[in-house]
Design a protein around this motif. Structure first.
Motif, PDB file in Angstrom:
ATOM      1  N   LYS A  68      12.978  18.243  10.110  1.00  0.00           N
ATOM      2  CA  LYS A  68      12.466  18.902   8.684  1.00  0.00           C
ATOM      3  C   LYS A  68      12.037  17.677   7.898  1.00  0.00           C
ATOM      4  N   LEU A  69      13.029  16.600   7.990  1.00  0.00           N
ATOM      5  CA  LEU A  69      12.716  15.518   7.094  1.00  0.00           C
ATOM      6  C   LEU A  69      11.100  14.926   7.383  1.00  0.00           C
ATOM      7  N   GLY A  70      11.038  14.738   8.815  1.00  0.00           N
ATOM      8  CA  GLY A  70       9.685  14.348   9.020  1.00  0.00           C
ATOM      9  C   GLY A  70       8.441  15.126   8.613  1.00  0.00           C
ATOM     10  N   ASP A  84      22.227   8.003   2.667  1.00  0.00           N
ATOM     11  CA  ASP A  84      22.841   9.252   2.986  1.00  0.00           C
ATOM     12  C   ASP A  84      22.312   9.507   4.546  1.00  0.00           C
ATOM     13  N   MET A  85      21.092   9.794   4.405  1.00  0.00           N
ATOM     14  CA  MET A  85      20.315  10.282   5.506  1.00  0.00           C
ATOM     15  C   MET A  85      20.646   9.080   6.998  1.00  0.00           C
ATOM     16  N   ILE A  86      20.582   8.047   6.638  1.00  0.00           N
ATOM     17  CA  ILE A  86      20.935   7.009   7.730  1.00  0.00           C
ATOM     18  C   ILE A  86      22.316   7.305   8.021  1.00  0.00           C
ATOM     19  N   LEU A 100       2.962   5.808  -2.906  1.00  0.00           N
ATOM     20  CA  LEU A 100       3.685   7.006  -2.514  1.00  0.00           C
ATOM     21  C   LEU A 100       4.894   7.500  -3.230  1.00  0.00           C
ATOM     22  N   PHE A 101       5.515   6.350  -3.935  1.00  0.00           N
ATOM     23  CA  PHE A 101       6.679   6.530  -4.486  1.00  0.00           C
ATOM     24  C   PHE A 101       6.605   6.714  -6.241  1.00  0.00           C
ATOM     25  N   ASN A 102       5.288   7.008  -6.511  1.00  0.00           N
ATOM     26  CA  ASN A 102       5.305   6.967  -7.951  1.00  0.00           C
ATOM     27  C   ASN A 102       5.887   8.027  -8.665  1.00  0.00           C
ATOM     28  N   LYS A 103       6.290   8.981  -8.092  1.00  0.00           N
ATOM     29  CA  LYS A 103       6.933  10.040  -8.641  1.00  0.00           C
ATOM     30  C   LYS A 103       8.364  10.237  -8.544  1.00  0.00           C
ATOM     31  N   ALA A 104       8.980   9.184  -7.531  1.00  0.00           N
ATOM     32  CA  ALA A 104      10.306   9.104  -7.251  1.00  0.00           C
ATOM     33  C   ALA A 104      11.183   8.660  -8.350  1.00  0.00           C
ATOM     34  N   ASN A 105      12.451   8.948  -8.271  1.00  0.00           N
ATOM     35  CA  ASN A 105      13.515   8.092  -9.196  1.00  0.00           C
ATOM     36  C   ASN A 105      14.113   7.499  -8.330  1.00  0.00           C
ATOM     37  N   GLU A 119       1.988   5.378  11.085  1.00  0.00           N
ATOM     38  CA  GLU A 119       2.117   4.031  10.971  1.00  0.00           C
ATOM     39  C   GLU A 119       3.020   3.531   9.977  1.00  0.00           C
ATOM     40  N   ASP A 120       3.349   4.409   8.954  1.00  0.00           N
ATOM     41  CA  ASP A 120       4.236   3.684   7.899  1.00  0.00           C
ATOM     42  C   ASP A 120       5.574   3.614   8.210  1.00  0.00           C
ATOM     43  N   TYR A 121       5.797   4.445   9.257  1.00  0.00           N
ATOM     44  CA  TYR A 121       7.443   4.317   9.781  1.00  0.00           C
ATOM     45  C   TYR A 121       7.506   3.017  10.382  1.00  0.00           C
ATOM     46  N   ALA A 122       6.544   2.150  10.958  1.00  0.00           N
ATOM     47  CA  ALA A 122       6.910   0.908  11.510  1.00  0.00           C
ATOM     48  C   ALA A 122       7.193   0.022  10.259  1.00  0.00           C
ATOM     49  N   GLU A 155       0.938  -1.354  -0.025  1.00  0.00           N
ATOM     50  CA  GLU A 155       0.037   0.058   0.040  1.00  0.00           C
ATOM     51  C   GLU A 155       0.921   1.174  -0.017  1.00  0.00           C
ATOM     52  N   VAL A 156       1.960   1.355   0.293  1.00  0.00           N
ATOM     53  CA  VAL A 156       3.105   2.508   0.251  1.00  0.00           C
ATOM     54  C   VAL A 156       3.753   2.754  -1.145  1.00  0.00           C
ATOM     55  N   GLN A 157       3.593   1.603  -2.020  1.00  0.00           N
ATOM     56  CA  GLN A 157       4.210   1.948  -3.016  1.00  0.00           C
ATOM     57  C   GLN A 157       3.782   2.950  -4.014  1.00  0.00           C
ATOM     58  N   THR A 193      18.229   2.853  17.342  1.00  0.00           N
ATOM     59  CA  THR A 193      18.479   3.722  16.193  1.00  0.00           C
ATOM     60  C   THR A 193      17.453   4.129  15.421  1.00  0.00           C
ATOM     61  N   TYR A 194      16.599   3.031  15.017  1.00  0.00           N
ATOM     62  CA  TYR A 194      15.744   3.316  14.153  1.00  0.00           C
ATOM     63  C   TYR A 194      14.268   4.154  14.989  1.00  0.00           C
ATOM     64  N   GLN A 195      14.091   3.556  15.955  1.00  0.00           N
ATOM     65  CA  GLN A 195      13.280   4.337  17.032  1.00  0.00           C
ATOM     66  C   GLN A 195      13.466   5.644  17.228  1.00  0.00           C
ATOM     67  N   ARG A 202       8.613  17.104   5.858  1.00  0.00           N
ATOM     68  CA  ARG A 202       8.426  16.964   4.376  1.00  0.00           C
ATOM     69  C   ARG A 202       7.776  15.486   4.181  1.00  0.00           C
ATOM     70  N   HIS A 203       7.793  14.643   5.094  1.00  0.00           N
ATOM     71  CA  HIS A 203       7.301  13.376   4.656  1.00  0.00           C
ATOM     72  C   HIS A 203       5.839  13.285   4.922  1.00  0.00           C
ATOM     73  N   LYS A 204       5.226  14.021   5.872  1.00  0.00           N
ATOM     74  CA  LYS A 204       3.739  14.313   5.840  1.00  0.00           C
ATOM     75  C   LYS A 204       3.347  14.897   4.776  1.00  0.00           C
ATOM     76  N   ASP A 205       4.012  15.692   4.033  1.00  0.00           N
ATOM     77  CA  ASP A 205       3.542  16.210   2.652  1.00  0.00           C
ATOM     78  C   ASP A 205       3.611  15.014   1.491  1.00  0.00           C
ATOM     79  N   TYR A 206       4.554  14.041   1.771  1.00  0.00           N
ATOM     80  CA  TYR A 206       4.687  12.964   0.751  1.00  0.00           C
ATOM     81  C   TYR A 206       3.575  12.162   0.832  1.00  0.00           C
ATOM     82  N   GLY A 207       2.598  12.171   2.020  1.00  0.00           N
ATOM     83  CA  GLY A 207       1.415  11.596   2.123  1.00  0.00           C
ATOM     84  C   GLY A 207       2.078  10.295   3.110  1.00  0.00           C
ATOM     85  N   VAL A 208       3.112  10.228   3.888  1.00  0.00           N
ATOM     86  CA  VAL A 208       3.437   9.261   4.738  1.00  0.00           C
ATOM     87  C   VAL A 208       2.595   9.519   6.037  1.00  0.00           C
ATOM     88  N   SER A 209       2.140   8.448   6.528  1.00  0.00           N
ATOM     89  CA  SER A 209       1.522   8.355   7.977  1.00  0.00           C
ATOM     90  C   SER A 209       2.462   7.785   8.811  1.00  0.00           C
TER      91      SER A 209
HETATM   92  C1  HEM Z   1      12.681   7.355   9.407  1.00  0.00           C
HETATM   93  C2  HEM Z   1      13.409   6.991   8.072  1.00  0.00           C
HETATM   94  C3  HEM Z   1      13.284   7.658   6.999  1.00  0.00           C
HETATM   95  C4  HEM Z   1      14.351   8.231   6.444  1.00  0.00           C
HETATM   96  C5  HEM Z   1      15.713   8.427   6.988  1.00  0.00           C
HETATM   97  C6  HEM Z   1      13.644   8.615   5.068  1.00  0.00           C
HETATM   98  C7  HEM Z   1      14.851   9.449   4.131  1.00  0.00           C
HETATM   99  C8  HEM Z   1      14.136  10.071   3.160  1.00  0.00           C
HETATM  100  C9  HEM Z   1      15.121  10.787   2.143  1.00  0.00           C
HETATM  101  C10 HEM Z   1      16.345  11.592   2.545  1.00  0.00           C
HETATM  102  C11 HEM Z   1      14.200  11.286   1.221  1.00  0.00           C
HETATM  103  C12 HEM Z   1      14.659  12.311   0.294  1.00  0.00           C
HETATM  104  C13 HEM Z   1      13.464  13.535   0.080  1.00  0.00           C
HETATM  105  C14 HEM Z   1      13.761  14.478   1.462  1.00  0.00           C
HETATM  106  O1  HEM Z   1      14.807  14.451   1.741  1.00  0.00           O
HETATM  107  O2  HEM Z   1      12.790  15.096   1.649  1.00  0.00           O
HETATM  108  C15 HEM Z   1      12.956  10.482   1.124  1.00  0.00           C
HETATM  109  C16 HEM Z   1      11.962  10.683   0.529  1.00  0.00           C
HETATM  110  C17 HEM Z   1      10.575   9.917   0.656  1.00  0.00           C
HETATM  111  N1  HEM Z   1      10.252   9.161   1.392  1.00  0.00           N
HETATM  112 FE1  HEM Z   1      11.515   8.751   3.134  1.00  0.00          FE
HETATM  113  N2  HEM Z   1      12.640   8.303   4.814  1.00  0.00           N
HETATM  114  C18 HEM Z   1      12.266   7.678   6.022  1.00  0.00           C
HETATM  115  C19 HEM Z   1      10.861   7.062   6.280  1.00  0.00           C
HETATM  116  C20 HEM Z   1       9.770   6.937   5.354  1.00  0.00           C
HETATM  117  C21 HEM Z   1       8.545   6.278   5.444  1.00  0.00           C
HETATM  118  C22 HEM Z   1       8.077   5.772   6.611  1.00  0.00           C
HETATM  119  C23 HEM Z   1       8.095   6.406   4.277  1.00  0.00           C
HETATM  120  C24 HEM Z   1       6.661   5.840   3.871  1.00  0.00           C
HETATM  121  C25 HEM Z   1       6.441   4.630   3.380  1.00  0.00           C
HETATM  122  C26 HEM Z   1       8.866   7.249   3.357  1.00  0.00           C
HETATM  123  C27 HEM Z   1       8.568   7.480   2.063  1.00  0.00           C
HETATM  124  C28 HEM Z   1       9.149   8.344   1.203  1.00  0.00           C
HETATM  125  C29 HEM Z   1       8.644   9.012   0.070  1.00  0.00           C
HETATM  126  C30 HEM Z   1       7.158   8.702  -0.649  1.00  0.00           C
HETATM  127  C31 HEM Z   1       9.533  10.028  -0.320  1.00  0.00           C
HETATM  128  C32 HEM Z   1       9.507  11.110  -1.648  1.00  0.00           C
HETATM  129  C33 HEM Z   1       9.884  10.129  -2.720  1.00  0.00           C
HETATM  130  C34 HEM Z   1       9.642  11.062  -4.020  1.00  0.00           C
HETATM  131  O3  HEM Z   1       8.505  11.294  -4.414  1.00  0.00           O
HETATM  132  O4  HEM Z   1      10.589  11.700  -4.528  1.00  0.00           O
HETATM  133  N3  HEM Z   1      10.036   7.488   4.038  1.00  0.00           N
HETATM  134  N4  HEM Z   1      12.883   9.822   2.344  1.00  0.00           N
END
Ligand code: HEM
Length: 142
Positions: A81-83, A60-62, A45-50, A94-97, A41-43, A126-128, A85-92
């Motif tokens: 800030k990353l968190g 890099d972020m890890i 969300l990545f439709n626009k991603a390379n 629950e998705d973090y688990a 169900e999360v796939q 660390t992930y928590q 942005r993730h809300k704006d990507y549509g991440v909930s």
């Molecule tokens: C806490 C662990 C996570 C890390 C370290 C991480 C890291 C990243 C990074 C570095 C980006 C690049 C864009 C940006 O910096 O805003 C990104 C984008 C993204 N991440 Fe995560 N993320 C995490 C958790 C998640 C979770 C739980 C989801 C949900 C399934 C998710 C889904 C996405 C999506 C959909 C994008 C945007 C892709 C795009 O359209 O370009 N991430 N993430």
């Protein structure tokens, strides 16, 4: 109470992350394949991603977090800030688990015998820490 790691746990996370770095391309591909298998169900969300770029950004972020375990306060702002942005990507929240489960599975599969119970605990913490920091305040008001 925020999650804290002992010096021994930080050392184990650093040591095992160094084993992942040289194979990070394969490891991150494995991680996404696993994620989409256990949480299809999360796939979308990545439709626009390379995904090639995405794999590098995740590692890099890890890496930033792993190398900053001794000075986590320096990267808290970046993780928050990353968190946001993730809300704006549509991440909930629950998705973090799901991401955590796929990530730990990938580590286990790549590290083999080096994925000891101590290493598993250290990475779980660390992930928590990472996901707690990323989601703190972001989903609260709902
Ligand atoms: C806490 C662990 C996570 C890390 C370290 C991480 C890291 C990243 C990074 C570095 C980006 C690049 C864009 C940006 O910096 O805003 C990104 C984008 C993204 N991440 Fe995560 N993320 C995490 C958790 C998640 C979770 C739980 C989801 C949900 C399934 C998710 C889904 C996405 C999506 C959909 C994008 C945007 C892709 C795009 O359209 O370009 N991430 N993430």
């Amino acid at each position: 109470m925020p999650v804290t790691l002992t010096q021994q746990e930080k050392m184990l996370v650093n040591k095992t992350f160094y084993q992942i770095v040289p194979i990070s391309d394969r490891a991150s591909e494995k991680f996404y394949n696993r994620l989409f298998e256990i949480a299809p169900e999360v796939q979308p969300l990545f439709n626009k991603a390379n995904m090639t770029e995405q794999r590098k950004k995740l590692i890099d972020m890890i890496a930033l977090v792993v190398y900053s375990l001794d000075n986590i306060e320096k990267v808290v702002g970046a993780i928050q800030k990353l968190g946001e942005r993730h809300k704006d990507y549509g991440v909930s929240q629950e998705d973090y688990a799901k991401v955590g489960a796929a990530f730990l599975w990938m580590l286990e599969s790549e590290l083999g015998a080096d994925y000891t119970p101590e290493v598993a605990d250290a990475w779980t913490k660390t992930y928590q820490l990472l996901s707690d920091t990323a989601t703190a305040g972001v989903y609260d008001e709902e």
